[in-house]
Design a protein around this motif. Structure first.
Motif, PDB file in Angstrom:
ATOM      1  N   HIS A 237      31.174  33.178  40.247  1.00 35.90           N
ATOM      2  CA  HIS A 237      30.377  32.026  39.792  1.00 35.90           C
ATOM      3  C   HIS A 237      28.933  32.172  40.263  1.00 35.90           C
ATOM      4  O   HIS A 237      28.423  31.320  41.007  1.00 35.90           O
ATOM      5  CB  HIS A 237      30.994  30.726  40.322  1.00 35.90           C
ATOM      6  CG  HIS A 237      32.430  30.530  39.935  1.00 35.90           C
ATOM      7  ND1 HIS A 237      32.805  30.069  38.704  1.00 35.90           N
ATOM      8  CD2 HIS A 237      33.577  30.760  40.645  1.00 35.90           C
ATOM      9  CE1 HIS A 237      34.139  29.998  38.657  1.00 35.90           C
ATOM     10  NE2 HIS A 237      34.618  30.416  39.816  1.00 35.90           N
ATOM     11  N   PRO A 238      28.247  33.221  39.828  1.00 41.70           N
ATOM     12  CA  PRO A 238      26.866  33.457  40.282  1.00 41.70           C
ATOM     13  C   PRO A 238      25.945  32.311  39.853  1.00 41.70           C
ATOM     14  O   PRO A 238      26.062  31.775  38.747  1.00 41.70           O
ATOM     15  CB  PRO A 238      26.503  34.763  39.568  1.00 41.70           C
ATOM     16  CG  PRO A 238      27.382  34.809  38.373  1.00 41.70           C
ATOM     17  CD  PRO A 238      28.680  34.218  38.827  1.00 41.70           C
ATOM     18  N   GLY A 239      25.074  31.942  40.749  1.00 43.09           N
ATOM     19  CA  GLY A 239      24.152  30.857  40.450  1.00 43.09           C
ATOM     20  C   GLY A 239      24.696  29.494  40.798  1.00 43.09           C
ATOM     21  O   GLY A 239      23.932  28.546  41.004  1.00 43.09           O
TER      22      GLY A 239
ATOM     23  N   ALA B 133      32.108  23.773  50.804  1.00 42.42           N
ATOM     24  CA  ALA B 133      30.891  24.046  50.037  1.00 42.42           C
ATOM     25  C   ALA B 133      31.236  24.688  48.694  1.00 42.42           C
ATOM     26  O   ALA B 133      30.637  24.369  47.660  1.00 42.42           O
ATOM     27  CB  ALA B 133      29.962  24.962  50.834  1.00 42.42           C
ATOM     28  N   VAL B 134      32.212  25.577  48.702  1.00 41.90           N
ATOM     29  CA  VAL B 134      32.654  26.216  47.458  1.00 41.90           C
ATOM     30  C   VAL B 134      33.364  25.204  46.569  1.00 41.90           C
ATOM     31  O   VAL B 134      33.129  25.139  45.354  1.00 41.90           O
ATOM     32  CB  VAL B 134      33.587  27.411  47.757  1.00 41.90           C
ATOM     33  CG1 VAL B 134      34.205  27.947  46.468  1.00 41.90           C
ATOM     34  CG2 VAL B 134      32.824  28.516  48.478  1.00 41.90           C
ATOM     35  N   GLN B 135      34.215  24.392  47.168  1.00 40.36           N
ATOM     36  CA  GLN B 135      34.986  23.425  46.400  1.00 40.36           C
ATOM     37  C   GLN B 135      34.107  22.389  45.704  1.00 40.36           C
ATOM     38  O   GLN B 135      34.429  21.927  44.606  1.00 40.36           O
ATOM     39  CB  GLN B 135      35.992  22.727  47.313  1.00 40.36           C
ATOM     40  CG  GLN B 135      37.175  23.607  47.702  1.00 40.36           C
ATOM     41  CD  GLN B 135      37.982  24.047  46.501  1.00 40.36           C
ATOM     42  OE1 GLN B 135      38.734  23.255  45.930  1.00 40.36           O
ATOM     43  NE2 GLN B 135      37.830  25.293  46.101  1.00 40.36           N
TER      44      GLN B 135
ATOM     45  N   ILE C  21      42.301  32.904  46.333  1.00 38.76           N
ATOM     46  CA  ILE C  21      41.877  33.052  44.936  1.00 38.76           C
ATOM     47  C   ILE C  21      41.660  31.695  44.287  1.00 38.76           C
ATOM     48  O   ILE C  21      40.662  31.463  43.597  1.00 38.76           O
ATOM     49  CB  ILE C  21      42.926  33.861  44.156  1.00 38.76           C
ATOM     50  CG1 ILE C  21      42.981  35.308  44.683  1.00 38.76           C
ATOM     51  CG2 ILE C  21      42.620  33.863  42.666  1.00 38.76           C
ATOM     52  CD1 ILE C  21      44.177  36.097  44.202  1.00 38.76           C
ATOM     53  N   THR C  22      42.585  30.781  44.504  1.00 43.34           N
ATOM     54  CA  THR C  22      42.494  29.447  43.912  1.00 43.34           C
ATOM     55  C   THR C  22      41.280  28.688  44.423  1.00 43.34           C
ATOM     56  O   THR C  22      40.522  28.078  43.639  1.00 43.34           O
ATOM     57  CB  THR C  22      43.770  28.646  44.214  1.00 43.34           C
ATOM     58  OG1 THR C  22      44.905  29.344  43.701  1.00 43.34           O
ATOM     59  CG2 THR C  22      43.707  27.255  43.596  1.00 43.34           C
ATOM     60  N   LEU C  23      41.064  28.698  45.725  1.00 43.06           N
ATOM     61  CA  LEU C  23      39.931  27.990  46.320  1.00 43.06           C
ATOM     62  C   LEU C  23      38.598  28.567  45.858  1.00 43.06           C
ATOM     63  O   LEU C  23      37.585  27.861  45.817  1.00 43.06           O
ATOM     64  CB  LEU C  23      40.012  28.047  47.843  1.00 43.06           C
ATOM     65  CG  LEU C  23      41.150  27.250  48.488  1.00 43.06           C
ATOM     66  CD1 LEU C  23      41.278  27.599  49.968  1.00 43.06           C
ATOM     67  CD2 LEU C  23      40.915  25.746  48.312  1.00 43.06           C
ATOM     68  N   ALA C  24      38.585  29.846  45.480  1.00 39.94           N
ATOM     69  CA  ALA C  24      37.352  30.491  45.029  1.00 39.94           C
ATOM     70  C   ALA C  24      37.029  30.168  43.578  1.00 39.94           C
ATOM     71  O   ALA C  24      36.011  30.620  43.043  1.00 39.94           O
ATOM     72  CB  ALA C  24      37.465  32.005  45.203  1.00 39.94           C
ATOM     73  N   GLY C  25      37.887  29.384  42.929  1.00 42.53           N
ATOM     74  CA  GLY C  25      37.615  28.993  41.549  1.00 42.53           C
ATOM     75  C   GLY C  25      38.144  29.970  40.532  1.00 42.53           C
ATOM     76  O   GLY C  25      37.650  30.029  39.398  1.00 42.53           O
TER      77      GLY C  25
END
Length: 354
Positions: A349-351, A208-210, A249-253
């Motif tokens: 990455h809010p929103g 979902a994050v990716q 950290i990487t997967l979280a953007g």
């Protein structure tokens, strides 16, 4: 390549079956009866990060874990009743709810590394090891030889996602090694269904994050520094690109400011952090056992950054871009790595990430 066959098994060191990135990233579990349910599926063969193959003809009944990482995985799989001891026990309150209560019931064989003689005399039939890259070095203790393990009737294997991180040949940028460990442990302990459930839950959160931030170009990602407050403030310890935190950290953007460091951890200087001037800093604090104690520890870490002459002018400090996320769920391989990916992404990455 060595090959070993053990009855009633051993080496549940699966928790260290080839530290993240140490191998192909795929679980080397085989079974002629796979898919018939948790009561079937044996024999099961696993290959650990040393290249040794271990075949289990039935589930191990007396498991010792080297630290909280493999202990937690076994508890989540529902195999906790087979664990007879651990080293490096999880701090009180580190695990959620019932898992914490179950962890408290496991005999502590060593507050840090389990002493060699105590491990060999524990009566274990399987030892899950997370210290392959350390070889119990640095004054932390003496590891038994493979011959000594065999003489004691103890199977010995390693967690992929932890044990060989420092020696892996490429940066760790996903959670595949953690997933492999869970699936391997599930196969070995007869908890395949639960293992698949845990992995599916992790993938759902990360995917979902990716979908939202995965395609963000490297130069557009906010820079990120994991400040390991409990490791000491005189000389900061950076998480490098072989550590599971780099994948989180990487997967979280985001972009780990020390992703150019090969290995798992490395001591750096504050001048190095200042030169990186990260957009965000995570206050890496280990669980203190209660919400109030954790809040106090986070407050202390933030106060240190704001009052220290070397760090008070950092961009992240000035802008208040300080994340309060525990160390364990970030740097210790486990199910909660996926939760941390989600938590970091929602903050940075809010929103976009909900």
């Amino acid at each position: 390549m060595r090959s070993r066959v053990w009855r009633a098994t051993t080496a549940v060191a699966l928790g260290g079956l080839c530290a993240a990135g140490c191998g192909s990233g795929s679980s080397d579990t085989t079974s002629p009866a796979a898919g018939k349910g948790d009561s079937a599926g044996y024999p099961v063969t696993v290959t650990d990060c040393t290249g040794a193959k271990t075949t289990f003809t039935s589930a191990p009944k007396r498991i010792v874990t080297s630290n909280a990482s493999s202990l937690e995985l076994l508890l989540r799989l529902g195999a906790g009743d087979s664990v007879i001891g651990t080293g490096f026990p999880p701090g009180k309150g580190t695990l959620p709810g019932e898992l914490d209560a179950r962890a408290r019931q496991v005999k502590v064989l060593g507050d840090t590394v389990i002493p060699k003689e105590k491990l060999l005399g524990s009566g274990a039939d399987l030892y899950i090891d997370t210290f392959a890259s350390m070889n119990m070095g640095g004054g932390m203790g003496d590891t038994p030889t493979q011959e000594e393990f065999e003489a004691a009737g103890i199977k010995h294997t390693y967690l992929k996602s932890t044990a060989c991180a420092a020696e892996s040949k490429s940066p760790v940028t996903d959670l595949s090694a953690v997933e492999d460990d869970i699936l391997s442990l599930g196969a070995v302990t007869g908890t395949r269904a639960k293992a698949k459930e845990l992995v599916a839950g992790m993938r759902e959160k990360v995917d979902a994050v990716q979908q939202v931030v995965g395609g963000t170009p490297e130069d557009e990602r906010p820079t990120y520094f994991f400040f390991d407050y409990d490791a000491g403030t005189k000389q900061p310890t950076a998480v490098c690109n072989r550590q599971i935190a780099n994948a989180v950290i990487t997967l979280a953007g985001a972009r780990n400011v020390f992703a150019d460091c090969d290995g798992d951890f490395k001591q750096v200087g504050w001048e190095d952090v200042i030169a990186k001037n990260p957009d965000w800093i995570q206050l890496g604090v280990r669980d203190r056992g209660s919400e109030a104690a954790n809040r106090k520890a986070f407050d202390e870490a933030e106060k240190w950054l704001r009052s220290n002459s070397a760090t008070k002018d950092l961009k992240a400090v000035e802008q208040g871009h300080l994340l309060r996320i525990g160390s364990e769920q970030t740097t210790i391989a486990g199910v909660e790595n996926a939760d941390t990916v989600e938590q970091i992404a929602k903050t940075l990455h809010p929103g976009k990430v909900r």
